[in-house]
Write a protein that holds these residues in place. Sequence first.
Motif, PDB file in Angstrom:
ATOM      1  N   LYS A 114       9.847 -14.041   0.348  1.00 16.03           N
ATOM      2  CA  LYS A 114       9.321 -12.691   0.143  1.00 16.03           C
ATOM      3  C   LYS A 114       8.091 -12.487   1.010  1.00 16.03           C
ATOM      4  N   LEU A 115       7.824 -11.218   1.330  1.00 14.05           N
ATOM      5  CA  LEU A 115       6.647 -10.864   2.093  1.00 14.05           C
ATOM      6  C   LEU A 115       5.439 -10.758   1.151  1.00 14.05           C
ATOM      7  N   LEU A 116       4.371 -11.457   1.500  1.00 14.83           N
ATOM      8  CA  LEU A 116       3.123 -11.416   0.744  1.00 14.83           C
ATOM      9  C   LEU A 116       2.022 -10.911   1.658  1.00 14.83           C
ATOM     10  N   ALA A 117       1.137 -10.084   1.110  1.00 16.21           N
ATOM     11  CA  ALA A 117       0.046  -9.549   1.918  1.00 16.21           C
ATOM     12  C   ALA A 117      -0.776 -10.683   2.485  1.00 16.21           C
ATOM     13  N   ASP A 118      -1.006 -10.649   3.786  1.00 13.27           N
ATOM     14  CA  ASP A 118      -1.727 -11.724   4.476  1.00 13.27           C
ATOM     15  C   ASP A 118      -3.215 -11.446   4.460  1.00 13.27           C
TER      16      ASP A 118
ATOM     17  N   VAL B 245       4.420 -11.182   9.658  1.00 11.52           N
ATOM     18  CA  VAL B 245       4.969  -9.855   9.918  1.00 11.52           C
ATOM     19  C   VAL B 245       3.826  -8.862  10.096  1.00 11.52           C
ATOM     20  N   ASP B 246       3.886  -8.089  11.165  1.00  8.00           N
ATOM     21  CA  ASP B 246       2.893  -7.040  11.423  1.00  8.00           C
ATOM     22  C   ASP B 246       3.634  -5.706  11.461  1.00  8.00           C
ATOM     23  N   LEU B 247       3.532  -4.944  10.373  1.00 12.58           N
ATOM     24  CA  LEU B 247       4.227  -3.663  10.320  1.00 12.58           C
ATOM     25  C   LEU B 247       3.616  -2.647  11.279  1.00 12.58           C
ATOM     26  N   GLY B 248       2.356  -2.860  11.642  1.00 11.88           N
ATOM     27  CA  GLY B 248       1.713  -1.937  12.573  1.00 11.88           C
ATOM     28  C   GLY B 248       2.316  -1.994  13.961  1.00 11.88           C
ATOM     29  N   THR B 249       2.629  -3.204  14.431  1.00  8.90           N
ATOM     30  CA  THR B 249       3.204  -3.366  15.764  1.00  8.90           C
ATOM     31  C   THR B 249       4.720  -3.487  15.727  1.00  8.90           C
TER      32      THR B 249
ATOM     33  N   VAL C 104      -4.470 -16.605  -8.623  1.00  7.27           N
ATOM     34  CA  VAL C 104      -5.172 -15.353  -8.351  1.00  7.27           C
ATOM     35  C   VAL C 104      -4.229 -14.200  -8.088  1.00  7.27           C
ATOM     36  N   GLY C 105      -2.922 -14.472  -7.926  1.00 12.95           N
ATOM     37  CA  GLY C 105      -1.975 -13.401  -7.698  1.00 12.95           C
ATOM     38  C   GLY C 105      -1.976 -12.944  -6.262  1.00 12.95           C
ATOM     39  N   PRO C 106      -0.952 -12.172  -5.842  1.00  9.49           N
ATOM     40  CA  PRO C 106      -0.898 -11.677  -4.469  1.00  9.49           C
ATOM     41  C   PRO C 106      -1.907 -10.587  -4.228  1.00  9.49           C
ATOM     42  N   SER C 107      -2.326 -10.468  -2.979  1.00  8.12           N
ATOM     43  CA  SER C 107      -3.221  -9.376  -2.616  1.00  8.12           C
ATOM     44  C   SER C 107      -2.480  -8.056  -2.711  1.00  8.12           C
ATOM     45  N   LEU C 108      -3.126  -7.056  -3.326  1.00  9.33           N
ATOM     46  CA  LEU C 108      -2.495  -5.748  -3.480  1.00  9.33           C
ATOM     47  C   LEU C 108      -2.826  -4.833  -2.315  1.00  9.33           C
ATOM     48  N   THR C 109      -3.761  -5.270  -1.470  1.00 10.74           N
ATOM     49  CA  THR C 109      -4.166  -4.435  -0.340  1.00 10.74           C
ATOM     50  C   THR C 109      -3.940  -5.194   0.944  1.00 10.74           C
ATOM     51  N   PRO C 110      -2.820  -4.973   1.626  1.00 14.27           N
ATOM     52  CA  PRO C 110      -2.552  -5.712   2.859  1.00 14.27           C
ATOM     53  C   PRO C 110      -3.568  -5.387   3.930  1.00 14.27           C
ATOM     54  N   SER C 111      -3.880  -6.378   4.748  1.00 11.77           N
ATOM     55  CA  SER C 111      -4.846  -6.203   5.818  1.00 11.77           C
ATOM     56  C   SER C 111      -4.149  -5.653   7.050  1.00 11.77           C
TER      57      SER C 111
ATOM     58  N   GLY D  32      -1.450  -3.934   7.382  1.00  9.97           N
ATOM     59  CA  GLY D  32       0.005  -4.029   7.408  1.00  9.97           C
ATOM     60  C   GLY D  32       0.529  -5.387   7.798  1.00  9.97           C
ATOM     61  N   ARG D  33      -0.278  -6.428   7.631  1.00 11.61           N
ATOM     62  CA  ARG D  33       0.151  -7.781   7.997  1.00 11.61           C
ATOM     63  C   ARG D  33       0.591  -8.549   6.750  1.00 11.61           C
ATOM     64  N   TYR D  34       1.705  -9.245   6.888  1.00 12.51           N
ATOM     65  CA  TYR D  34       2.281  -9.977   5.768  1.00 12.51           C
ATOM     66  C   TYR D  34       2.685 -11.374   6.223  1.00 12.51           C
ATOM     67  N   LEU D  35       2.825 -12.257   5.241  1.00  6.61           N
ATOM     68  CA  LEU D  35       3.235 -13.630   5.499  1.00  6.61           C
ATOM     69  C   LEU D  35       4.394 -13.963   4.581  1.00  6.61           C
ATOM     70  N   ALA D  36       5.419 -14.609   5.115  1.00 11.28           N
ATOM     71  CA  ALA D  36       6.555 -15.058   4.315  1.00 11.28           C
ATOM     72  C   ALA D  36       6.746 -16.548   4.502  1.00 11.28           C
ATOM     73  N   VAL D  37       6.775 -17.286   3.387  1.00 16.44           N
ATOM     74  CA  VAL D  37       7.129 -18.706   3.405  1.00 16.44           C
ATOM     75  C   VAL D  37       8.617 -18.768   3.069  1.00 16.44           C
TER      76      VAL D  37
END
Length: 231
Positions: free
Chosen positions: A227-231, A146-150, A118-125, A127-132
């Motif tokens: 890499k950071l992926l939209a969570d 990762v929470d870019l907001g905080t 399905v591909g990565p989400s293009l709209t992060p929730s 500013g939250r991201y997940l990296a494996v």
Amino acid sequence: MTGPGGPDPDDPDLRAAEYVLGTLDAQEREAVERAAAGDPAARARIRAWEQRLGPLAEVVPAETPPPRVRAALLRALPRSGHADAGQIAALRAQLRRWRIAAGGAGLLAAGLALFVVVGPSLTPSGGRYLAVVQGGGTVPALIVRVDLGTGIAQVRPVNAEAPADRSLELWYVGAQGPRPLGLVGTGQSQVRLPTGTAPDGVLAVSVEPPGGSPTGQPTGPVVYTGKLLAD
């Protein structure tokens, strides 16, 4: 919280994922269902994993174990047909460790397959991201939220291993080069993100002297990346 041996089997989110994956035994499934009946948060965790893994059912065919699997299990059973309490406890412990490891690998494989389908989400929730963060193995070394907001990242070690007499150090690598985030321990930790952290950056783990890099830059080999992926 995780220990040196891998994911915490009592982690509610991991237990919900195991429930959806079908790796729990009958008693454990009943326990999860009882908890979910009276706990909206538990039901939400199960629904979230069903939504993440549901699309895989359409692309991954069912697979029946070959007859040799049953034969191998029968050969492994005690010939006498009897087992003392210690043997039973040991077998249960081995089964639990195997299932947790398999569950962790299965979650990673499922996540990667879902990403491909399905591909990565293009709209992060928010500013939250997940990296494996991994080094090519089946089980990830770290899971980083990762929470870019905080400006905060939650670091959860899974299978990260430091060489003897060395430390593992986590870095954010962006347009300004590597920026240190902190040492990787055996338990879950929280780190502050550097100014300028962006979604197109990469997380990396290098091998450093005890206590971390003395220069503020990686001095040893980079053993894990993600890499950071939209969570």
